[in-house]
Scaffold this active site. Sequence first.
Site, PDB file in Angstrom:
ATOM      1  N   THR A  28       0.678  -1.289  -0.102  1.00 13.02           N
ATOM      2  CA  THR A  28       0.025  -0.019  -0.131  1.00 13.02           C
ATOM      3  C   THR A  28       0.846   1.351   0.060  1.00 13.02           C
ATOM      4  O   THR A  28       0.736   2.178  -0.895  1.00 13.02           O
ATOM      5  CB  THR A  28      -0.795   0.019   1.175  1.00 13.02           C
ATOM      6  OG1 THR A  28      -1.572  -1.194   1.376  1.00 13.02           O
ATOM      7  CG2 THR A  28      -1.905   1.332   1.357  1.00 13.02           C
ATOM      8  N   VAL A  29       1.676   1.490   0.739  1.00 21.20           N
ATOM      9  CA  VAL A  29       2.500   2.579   1.059  1.00 21.20           C
ATOM     10  C   VAL A  29       3.540   2.647   0.029  1.00 21.20           C
ATOM     11  O   VAL A  29       3.992   3.636  -0.739  1.00 21.20           O
ATOM     12  CB  VAL A  29       3.062   2.672   2.561  1.00 21.20           C
ATOM     13  CG1 VAL A  29       3.719   4.092   2.664  1.00 21.20           C
ATOM     14  CG2 VAL A  29       1.839   2.630   3.409  1.00 21.20           C
ATOM     15  N   GLY A  30       4.492   1.446  -0.166  1.00 22.07           N
ATOM     16  CA  GLY A  30       5.611   1.361  -0.899  1.00 22.07           C
ATOM     17  C   GLY A  30       5.140   1.753  -2.391  1.00 22.07           C
ATOM     18  O   GLY A  30       6.062   2.494  -2.899  1.00 22.07           O
ATOM     19  N   LYS A 118       5.968   1.249  13.024  1.00 18.82           N
ATOM     20  CA  LYS A 118       5.944   1.222  14.317  1.00 18.82           C
ATOM     21  C   LYS A 118       6.016   0.285  15.085  1.00 18.82           C
ATOM     22  O   LYS A 118       6.644   0.232  16.298  1.00 18.82           O
ATOM     23  CB  LYS A 118       4.527   2.220  14.530  1.00 18.82           C
ATOM     24  CG  LYS A 118       3.482   1.287  14.439  1.00 18.82           C
ATOM     25  CD  LYS A 118       3.059   1.924  12.899  1.00 18.82           C
ATOM     26  CE  LYS A 118       1.881   1.142  12.185  1.00 18.82           C
ATOM     27  NZ  LYS A 118       1.319   1.800  11.184  1.00 18.82           N
ATOM     28  N   LYS A 218       2.149   3.276  18.544  1.00 15.62           N
ATOM     29  CA  LYS A 218       2.615   4.495  18.294  1.00 15.62           C
ATOM     30  C   LYS A 218       2.435   5.263  19.727  1.00 15.62           C
ATOM     31  O   LYS A 218       3.350   6.445  19.696  1.00 15.62           O
ATOM     32  CB  LYS A 218       1.108   5.080  17.615  1.00 15.62           C
ATOM     33  CG  LYS A 218       1.227   4.500  16.177  1.00 15.62           C
ATOM     34  CD  LYS A 218      -0.087   4.865  15.454  1.00 15.62           C
ATOM     35  CE  LYS A 218      -0.049   4.060  13.895  1.00 15.62           C
ATOM     36  NZ  LYS A 218      -1.533   4.185  13.213  1.00 15.62           N
ATOM     37  N   GLY A 320      -3.606   5.348   4.819  1.00 17.81           N
ATOM     38  CA  GLY A 320      -3.658   5.313   3.456  1.00 17.81           C
ATOM     39  C   GLY A 320      -2.117   5.426   2.720  1.00 17.81           C
ATOM     40  O   GLY A 320      -1.534   5.743   3.172  1.00 17.81           O
TER      41      GLY A 320
HETATM   42  N1  NAI Z   1      -1.094   1.330   5.077  1.00 22.87           N
HETATM   43  C1  NAI Z   1      -1.124   2.236   6.122  1.00 22.87           C
HETATM   44  O1  NAI Z   1      -1.770   3.337   5.866  1.00 22.87           O
HETATM   45  C2  NAI Z   1       0.396   2.837   6.732  1.00 22.87           C
HETATM   46  C3  NAI Z   1       0.993   1.749   7.063  1.00 22.87           C
HETATM   47  N2  NAI Z   1       2.458   2.399   7.869  1.00 22.87           N
HETATM   48  C4  NAI Z   1       3.211   1.149   7.782  1.00 22.87           C
HETATM   49  O2  NAI Z   1       4.067   1.183   6.661  1.00 22.87           O
HETATM   50  C5  NAI Z   1       4.714  -0.194   6.550  1.00 22.87           C
HETATM   51  C6  NAI Z   1       4.001  -0.557   5.200  1.00 22.87           C
HETATM   52  O3  NAI Z   1       2.740  -0.856   5.327  1.00 22.87           O
HETATM   53  P1  NAI Z   1       1.688  -1.378   4.157  1.00 22.87           P
HETATM   54  O4  NAI Z   1       2.284  -0.882   2.781  1.00 22.87           O
HETATM   55  O5  NAI Z   1       0.343  -0.819   4.484  1.00 22.87           O
HETATM   56  O6  NAI Z   1       1.830  -2.744   4.060  1.00 22.87           O
HETATM   57  P2  NAI Z   1       1.459  -3.698   2.781  1.00 22.87           P
HETATM   58  O7  NAI Z   1       1.228  -5.207   3.741  1.00 22.87           O
HETATM   59  O8  NAI Z   1       0.525  -3.221   2.156  1.00 22.87           O
HETATM   60  O9  NAI Z   1       2.800  -3.871   2.267  1.00 22.87           O
HETATM   61  C7  NAI Z   1       4.114  -4.668   2.533  1.00 22.87           C
HETATM   62  C8  NAI Z   1       4.596  -5.395   1.312  1.00 22.87           C
HETATM   63  O10 NAI Z   1       5.921  -5.856   1.748  1.00 22.87           O
HETATM   64  C9  NAI Z   1       6.114  -7.131   1.045  1.00 22.87           C
HETATM   65  N3  NAI Z   1       6.986  -8.015   1.977  1.00 22.87           N
HETATM   66  C10 NAI Z   1       6.743  -8.439   2.951  1.00 22.87           C
HETATM   67  N4  NAI Z   1       8.028  -9.103   3.194  1.00 22.87           N
HETATM   68  C11 NAI Z   1       8.862  -9.183   2.236  1.00 22.87           C
HETATM   69  C12 NAI Z   1      10.157  -9.113   1.995  1.00 22.87           C
HETATM   70  N5  NAI Z   1      10.956  -9.869   3.057  1.00 22.87           N
HETATM   71  N6  NAI Z   1      10.892  -8.572   1.010  1.00 22.87           N
HETATM   72  C13 NAI Z   1      10.376  -7.896   0.016  1.00 22.87           C
HETATM   73  N7  NAI Z   1       8.977  -7.297   0.302  1.00 22.87           N
HETATM   74  C14 NAI Z   1       8.257  -7.985   1.636  1.00 22.87           C
HETATM   75  C15 NAI Z   1       4.623  -7.550   1.009  1.00 22.87           C
HETATM   76  O11 NAI Z   1       4.613  -8.667  -0.053  1.00 22.87           O
HETATM   77  C16 NAI Z   1       3.913  -6.463   0.726  1.00 22.87           C
HETATM   78  O12 NAI Z   1       3.532  -6.194  -0.486  1.00 22.87           O
HETATM   79  C17 NAI Z   1       4.415  -0.819   7.651  1.00 22.87           C
HETATM   80  O13 NAI Z   1       5.538  -0.869   8.633  1.00 22.87           O
HETATM   81  C18 NAI Z   1       3.048  -0.306   8.406  1.00 22.87           C
HETATM   82  O14 NAI Z   1       2.887  -0.267   9.479  1.00 22.87           O
HETATM   83  C19 NAI Z   1       2.233   3.428   8.492  1.00 22.87           C
HETATM   84  C20 NAI Z   1       1.425   4.103   8.354  1.00 22.87           C
HETATM   85  C21 NAI Z   1       0.041   4.047   7.591  1.00 22.87           C
HETATM   86  N1  LIG Z   2      -3.294   0.340  10.366  1.00 16.91           N
HETATM   87  C1  LIG Z   2      -3.078   1.843  10.508  1.00 16.91           C
HETATM   88  C2  LIG Z   2      -2.248   2.591   9.519  1.00 16.91           C
HETATM   89  C3  LIG Z   2      -1.040   2.927   9.915  1.00 16.91           C
HETATM   90  O1  LIG Z   2      -0.306   3.348  10.827  1.00 16.91           O
HETATM   91  C4  LIG Z   2      -4.306   2.763  11.018  1.00 16.91           C
HETATM   92  O2  LIG Z   2      -5.348   2.170  10.985  1.00 16.91           O
HETATM   93  O3  LIG Z   2      -3.990   3.685  11.541  1.00 16.91           O
END
Ligand code: NAI
Ligand SMILES: N[C@@H](CC=O)C(=O)O
Length: 446
Positions: A28-30, A118, A218, A320
């Site tokens: 989602t974020v990457g 976090k 957090k 998001g």
């Molecule tokens: N989604 C959100 O709204 C927010 C997310 N975050 C943080 O940002 C980070 C990423 O979150 P999201 O993008 O939502 O998670 P996500 O689950 O959508 O993306 C993570 C990605 O990393 C990949 N992955 C897992 N292990 C791996 C590895 N060993 N090598 C390569 N890729 C690997 C997964 O396949 C997945 O595509 C987390 O730490 C989350 O807590 C922080 C604030 C908000």
């Molecule tokens: N899952 C979290 C998103 C990232 O920090 C939330 O719902 O606030």
Amino acid sequence: MTQQAPPAAPASPSSRPVLKVGVLGSGTVGTQVVRLLGEQAEEFAARSGARLEVTGIAVRDLAAPRDPAVPRELLTDDATAVATSNDIVIELIGGIEPARTLILAAFRAGASVITGNKALIAAHGPELYAAAAAADVDFYYEAAVAGAIPVVYALRESMAGDRVTSVLGIVNGTTNYILDEMSTKGLSFEDALATAQELGYAEADPTADVDGLDAAAKAAIIASLAFHTRVGIDDVLVEGIRSITAEDIREAHASGCELKLLAIAQRVALDDAAEGVSVRVHPALVPADHPLASVHGAFNAVLVEAESAGRLMFYGKGAGGAPTASAVLSDVVAAAAHRVNGGQAPRESSYADLPVLGPEAAITRYQIQLRVDDQPGSLAAVATAFAANAVSIDSVRQSAYVGGDQAVVTIVTHPAAVKRLNAAVEALRSQERVLAVVSIQRVEGE
Ligand SMILES: NC(=O)C1=CN([C@@H]2O[C@H](COP(=O)(O)OP(=O)(O)OC[C@H]3O[C@@H](n4cnc5c(N)ncnc54)[C@H](O)[C@@H]3O)[C@@H](O)[C@H]2O)C=CC1
Ligand SMILES: N[C@@H](CC=O)C(=O)O
Ligand code: NA
């Protein structure tokens, strides 16, 4: 008066140095980070003084369908290579391992690291800070707390000239979304959670959101920054929202309140004039006219109280893809600018080393709902149970109970220690006139 040399002309776009950027994880974020690094490359170069060139994006599954903004030729499943061959590494995998090992490898290889993780910081923050300092590189994590809202920057840098006394916040978008959908649309918990997941607010495993663990991580980070004290996830009292029912929401409305999942970090005065820190995450009633009551959907808000500044409020999108990418990219620009111009991210500040207090230290207001005999003397008996345990009553509301000579009495207390509150509730239970203790909720926010 001495003559000053004219300022050096800014580097022309083509002569700017190139910094290599590696991205770990394209979820989602990457994905949004990679998209924005491509779309806004010129602006980031102008702001940081360096061209940021993404050299690799580590993913788990090379064949998985991807957003077209993610260049396929940069994908690799060799996360260690990405972590160890760049100037700036952006970790967006999430979880503890392999994220921790990859970040430590990146530091050793001389990279500055930006993360939104976090869970990792709340479990291993001191180790990561120490590794960054040893390698003389930057460690940034604005996205880890309240997504796009610049809360980490505010606490770490803007408040460095003040003394924070408390932080009260809605820091989990998923649970706020769920509670808000239940409150405004009467949706079930399950339906609201499913939508939160579709919208990308919930973590891959929503347990972390729903059980309060995401907010607790957090809260630990917030407390560490606010009080210059190491606070880990295990120091936080955590209660999630799984057991909140439609009836709880109706009761909250009847009391003129909203029910919110709050993260609370407080500086607490101890008996011997020393201070401690209390950190907790739990649902609480918030009066409808309190600023946190009108935080809707997946929005986050954080109220900081400080001795000189007074009250500050931060509000915005806490989850998001694109909002979180905004926070990640602010850190990327800062780290890149340091590479070009010198300077470094703030190091860990834990000099105050205040004791982190257990759950018994929490002082809060409570709302207790009782079913009593609707007879003379019932309210006096209730008041006695509170008075005998030194819990002061703020307000009492009585409503007729449908179905007999019974009344529902709702009492709101002044701030009380949990031990005294529990003793008062025990005393209520042993009163003949008290037929049932229907519910007990904490009340936060003045
Ligand atoms: N989604 C959100 O709204 C927010 C997310 N975050 C943080 O940002 C980070 C990423 O979150 P999201 O993008 O939502 O998670 P996500 O689950 O959508 O993306 C993570 C990605 O990393 C990949 N992955 C897992 N292990 C791996 C590895 N060993 N090598 C390569 N890729 C690997 C997964 O396949 C997945 O595509 C987390 O730490 C989350 O807590 C922080 C604030 C908000
Ligand atoms: N899952 C979290 C998103 C990232 O920090 C939330 O719902 O606030
Ligand atoms: Na943030």
